[in-house]
Structure formats: C-alpha cells, structure tokens
Design a protein around this motif. Structure first.
Motif, PDB file in Angstrom:
ATOM      1  N   GLN A   3      62.917  79.597  14.077  1.00  6.80           N
ATOM      2  CA  GLN A   3      62.617  78.344  14.755  1.00  6.80           C
ATOM      3  C   GLN A   3      62.764  77.194  13.774  1.00  6.80           C
ATOM      4  O   GLN A   3      62.127  77.191  12.720  1.00  6.80           O
ATOM      5  CB  GLN A   3      61.202  78.359  15.331  1.00  6.80           C
ATOM      6  CG  GLN A   3      60.941  79.456  16.351  1.00  6.80           C
ATOM      7  CD  GLN A   3      61.702  79.231  17.634  1.00  6.80           C
ATOM      8  OE1 GLN A   3      61.870  78.095  18.088  1.00  6.80           O
ATOM      9  NE2 GLN A   3      62.154  80.316  18.234  1.00  6.80           N
ATOM     10  N   LEU A   4      63.598  76.230  14.120  1.00  4.37           N
ATOM     11  CA  LEU A   4      63.802  75.043  13.302  1.00  4.37           C
ATOM     12  C   LEU A   4      63.077  73.875  13.941  1.00  4.37           C
ATOM     13  O   LEU A   4      63.245  73.617  15.136  1.00  4.37           O
ATOM     14  CB  LEU A   4      65.289  74.723  13.160  1.00  4.37           C
ATOM     15  CG  LEU A   4      66.135  75.730  12.378  1.00  4.37           C
ATOM     16  CD1 LEU A   4      67.614  75.359  12.466  1.00  4.37           C
ATOM     17  CD2 LEU A   4      65.699  75.773  10.920  1.00  4.37           C
ATOM     18  N   GLN A   5      62.289  73.169  13.151  1.00  2.05           N
ATOM     19  CA  GLN A   5      61.509  72.037  13.630  1.00  2.05           C
ATOM     20  C   GLN A   5      61.934  70.777  12.888  1.00  2.05           C
ATOM     21  O   GLN A   5      61.773  70.698  11.672  1.00  2.05           O
ATOM     22  CB  GLN A   5      60.014  72.290  13.437  1.00  2.05           C
ATOM     23  CG  GLN A   5      59.509  73.534  14.157  1.00  2.05           C
ATOM     24  CD  GLN A   5      58.039  73.796  13.894  1.00  2.05           C
ATOM     25  OE1 GLN A   5      57.248  72.870  13.709  1.00  2.05           O
ATOM     26  NE2 GLN A   5      57.667  75.061  13.884  1.00  2.05           N
ATOM     27  N   CYS A  22      63.630  68.950   8.359  1.00  2.91           N
ATOM     28  CA  CYS A  22      63.718  70.108   9.233  1.00  2.91           C
ATOM     29  C   CYS A  22      63.304  71.343   8.448  1.00  2.91           C
ATOM     30  O   CYS A  22      63.853  71.609   7.377  1.00  2.91           O
ATOM     31  CB  CYS A  22      65.131  70.268   9.784  1.00  2.91           C
ATOM     32  SG  CYS A  22      65.314  71.610  10.975  1.00  2.91           S
ATOM     33  N   ALA A  23      62.357  72.109   8.993  1.00  2.00           N
ATOM     34  CA  ALA A  23      61.862  73.306   8.335  1.00  2.00           C
ATOM     35  C   ALA A  23      62.004  74.512   9.247  1.00  2.00           C
ATOM     36  O   ALA A  23      61.777  74.415  10.457  1.00  2.00           O
ATOM     37  CB  ALA A  23      60.401  73.127   7.940  1.00  2.00           C
ATOM     38  N   ALA A  24      62.366  75.636   8.666  1.00  2.00           N
ATOM     39  CA  ALA A  24      62.467  76.890   9.397  1.00  2.00           C
ATOM     40  C   ALA A  24      61.140  77.629   9.341  1.00  2.00           C
ATOM     41  O   ALA A  24      60.572  77.807   8.263  1.00  2.00           O
ATOM     42  CB  ALA A  24      63.575  77.759   8.816  1.00  2.00           C
ATOM     43  N   SER A  25      60.650  78.057  10.486  1.00  2.00           N
ATOM     44  CA  SER A  25      59.409  78.811  10.547  1.00  2.00           C
ATOM     45  C   SER A  25      59.648  80.270  10.180  1.00  2.00           C
ATOM     46  O   SER A  25      60.783  80.753  10.161  1.00  2.00           O
ATOM     47  CB  SER A  25      58.807  78.714  11.945  1.00  2.00           C
ATOM     48  OG  SER A  25      59.656  79.324  12.905  1.00  2.00           O
ATOM     49  N   GLY A  26      58.556  80.996   9.908  1.00  2.00           N
ATOM     50  CA  GLY A  26      58.644  82.409   9.617  1.00  2.00           C
ATOM     51  C   GLY A  26      58.882  82.705   8.156  1.00  2.00           C
ATOM     52  O   GLY A  26      58.844  81.819   7.299  1.00  2.00           O
ATOM     53  N   SER A  27      59.124  83.982   7.882  1.00  2.00           N
ATOM     54  CA  SER A  27      59.338  84.434   6.517  1.00  2.00           C
ATOM     55  C   SER A  27      60.286  85.624   6.514  1.00  2.00           C
ATOM     56  O   SER A  27      60.627  86.175   7.563  1.00  2.00           O
ATOM     57  CB  SER A  27      58.004  84.813   5.858  1.00  2.00           C
ATOM     58  OG  SER A  27      57.388  85.875   6.559  1.00  2.00           O
ATOM     59  N   HIS A  96      70.662  72.309  11.851  1.00  2.00           N
ATOM     60  CA  HIS A  96      71.345  73.576  12.086  1.00  2.00           C
ATOM     61  C   HIS A  96      71.218  74.452  10.846  1.00  2.00           C
ATOM     62  O   HIS A  96      71.190  73.936   9.721  1.00  2.00           O
ATOM     63  CB  HIS A  96      72.829  73.314  12.388  1.00  2.00           C
ATOM     64  CG  HIS A  96      73.709  74.516  12.240  1.00  2.00           C
ATOM     65  ND1 HIS A  96      74.325  74.847  11.039  1.00  2.00           N
ATOM     66  CD2 HIS A  96      74.079  75.469  13.139  1.00  2.00           C
ATOM     67  CE1 HIS A  96      75.040  75.951  11.211  1.00  2.00           C
ATOM     68  NE2 HIS A  96      74.898  76.337  12.465  1.00  2.00           N
ATOM     69  N   GLY A  97      71.149  75.761  11.067  1.00  2.00           N
ATOM     70  CA  GLY A  97      71.081  76.651   9.925  1.00  2.00           C
ATOM     71  C   GLY A  97      71.665  78.020  10.195  1.00  2.00           C
ATOM     72  O   GLY A  97      71.735  78.478  11.343  1.00  2.00           O
ATOM     73  N   ASP A 108      74.843  84.166  13.134  1.00  2.00           N
ATOM     74  CA  ASP A 108      74.288  83.378  14.226  1.00  2.00           C
ATOM     75  C   ASP A 108      73.986  81.951  13.794  1.00  2.00           C
ATOM     76  O   ASP A 108      73.632  81.693  12.639  1.00  2.00           O
ATOM     77  CB  ASP A 108      73.003  84.011  14.759  1.00  2.00           C
ATOM     78  CG  ASP A 108      73.259  85.182  15.682  1.00  2.00           C
ATOM     79  OD1 ASP A 108      72.271  85.763  16.186  1.00  2.00           O
ATOM     80  OD2 ASP A 108      74.430  85.528  15.907  1.00  2.00           O
ATOM     81  N   ASP A 109      74.126  81.043  14.735  1.00  2.00           N
ATOM     82  CA  ASP A 109      73.777  79.643  14.521  1.00  2.00           C
ATOM     83  C   ASP A 109      72.411  79.362  15.131  1.00  2.00           C
ATOM     84  O   ASP A 109      72.157  79.698  16.285  1.00  2.00           O
ATOM     85  CB  ASP A 109      74.815  78.729  15.160  1.00  2.00           C
ATOM     86  CG  ASP A 109      76.166  78.848  14.503  1.00  2.00           C
ATOM     87  OD1 ASP A 109      77.158  79.130  15.220  1.00  2.00           O
ATOM     88  OD2 ASP A 109      76.246  78.653  13.277  1.00  2.00           O
ATOM     89  N   TYR A 110      71.543  78.722  14.349  1.00  2.00           N
ATOM     90  CA  TYR A 110      70.211  78.367  14.801  1.00  2.00           C
ATOM     91  C   TYR A 110      70.088  76.852  14.825  1.00  2.00           C
ATOM     92  O   TYR A 110      70.510  76.168  13.886  1.00  2.00           O
ATOM     93  CB  TYR A 110      69.145  78.971  13.888  1.00  2.00           C
ATOM     94  CG  TYR A 110      69.146  80.481  13.887  1.00  2.00           C
ATOM     95  CD1 TYR A 110      68.316  81.200  14.745  1.00  2.00           C
ATOM     96  CD2 TYR A 110      69.983  81.189  13.041  1.00  2.00           C
ATOM     97  CE1 TYR A 110      68.323  82.587  14.753  1.00  2.00           C
ATOM     98  CE2 TYR A 110      69.997  82.581  13.045  1.00  2.00           C
ATOM     99  CZ  TYR A 110      69.167  83.271  13.903  1.00  2.00           C
ATOM    100  OH  TYR A 110      69.179  84.646  13.912  1.00  2.00           O
ATOM    101  N   TRP A 111      69.507  76.331  15.901  1.00  2.00           N
ATOM    102  CA  TRP A 111      69.418  74.895  16.113  1.00  2.00           C
ATOM    103  C   TRP A 111      67.987  74.451  16.327  1.00  2.00           C
ATOM    104  O   TRP A 111      67.210  75.124  16.992  1.00  2.00           O
ATOM    105  CB  TRP A 111      70.245  74.483  17.335  1.00  2.00           C
ATOM    106  CG  TRP A 111      71.719  74.689  17.164  1.00  2.00           C
ATOM    107  CD1 TRP A 111      72.445  75.785  17.514  1.00  2.00           C
ATOM    108  CD2 TRP A 111      72.649  73.760  16.601  1.00  2.00           C
ATOM    109  NE1 TRP A 111      73.773  75.600  17.200  1.00  2.00           N
ATOM    110  CE2 TRP A 111      73.921  74.368  16.640  1.00  2.00           C
ATOM    111  CE3 TRP A 111      72.529  72.476  16.070  1.00  2.00           C
ATOM    112  CZ2 TRP A 111      75.069  73.729  16.167  1.00  2.00           C
ATOM    113  CZ3 TRP A 111      73.658  71.843  15.599  1.00  2.00           C
ATOM    114  CH2 TRP A 111      74.913  72.465  15.651  1.00  2.00           C
ATOM    115  N   GLY A 112      67.653  73.310  15.768  1.00  2.00           N
ATOM    116  CA  GLY A 112      66.379  72.687  16.045  1.00  2.00           C
ATOM    117  C   GLY A 112      66.478  71.746  17.229  1.00  2.00           C
ATOM    118  O   GLY A 112      67.554  71.536  17.801  1.00  2.00           O
TER     119      GLY A 112
END
Length: 121
Positions: A3-5, A22-27, A96-97, A108-112
């Motif tokens: 999840q990108l916020q 923008c920060a990515a959640s999780g670990s 994006h990340g 995979d592409d991840y979007w906030g």
C-alpha cells in the motif's frame, strides 16, 4: 498487496514550492524503483521523475532543474521537492513503485492514491 500512501499536495503560487511524500506500508520488501506520475483531464498519465535502487534519477524534461526526487533512509519512502512551480504543473500526482521481497511480485506495478497539486496563475 503493498500500500502506497501519498501526501503533500495543495495550493501553491507561481514560483512557489511543495514537497510530496509517499511511503509504502508493511515490511519484508524493498523498493527497486519509485517514481511520481501526474495526470490532467484529457491527458495520459505521464512520468515526472523516478529513482532506482542505486539512487539514480530520471526527470521529465519540463521539470528538470526544478524538481528533485529522493528516497528516505528506509528506501521505501519517496519524496518530490517541487520548486519554481508553474501553472502547467497543476495535476493529480501519483506515486508508483516496484518492489522485491516477501509478498510482492517484482514485475508488478503498485500505485498510491492521487494527491492534487494546484498552482495559481
């Protein structure tokens, strides 16, 4: 899923500055590439800036010299410092990340969510 916020959008005057975050959640994962895109009505989403795992950067020509992209020390946070803003910079900005590690697919592409930047003229 990662999840990108994103945050930091708002209203600025011509010549002003804003910082987007923008920060990515999780670990258990780390970004191999992070970037910022923007979109206005009637236009395709376009790349603004990106940074890779080795901190190499790339900028869209119209923002080069005005915007600076960087990563935080955890490597999963990305910032965009926008200086000398122009009305044509007004858009919805998306982070994006791509990531490697647990629970992610490297291709995979991840979007906030989008954050709105408005520059007054």
């Amino acid at each position: 899923q990662v999840q990108l916020q994103a945050s930091g959008g708002g209203l600025a005057e011509t010549g002003g500055s804003l910082i987007l975050s923008c920060a990515a959640s999780g670990s258990g994962f780390i970004a191999s590439n992070l970037g910022w895109y923007r979109q206005t009505p009637g236009k395709e989403r376009e790349l603004v800036a990106r940074i890779d795992a080795d901190d190499r950067t790339d900028y869209e020509l119209s923002v080069k010299g005005r915007f600076t992209i960087s990563r935080g020390s955890d490597k999963n946070t990305v910032y965009l410092r926008m200086n000398s803003l122009k009305p044509e910079d007004s858009a919805v900005y998306f982070c994006h990340g791509r990531f490697t590690g647990w629970g992610v697919r490297p291709s995979d592409d991840y979007w906030g969510q989008g954050t709105l930047v408005t520059v007054s003229s």
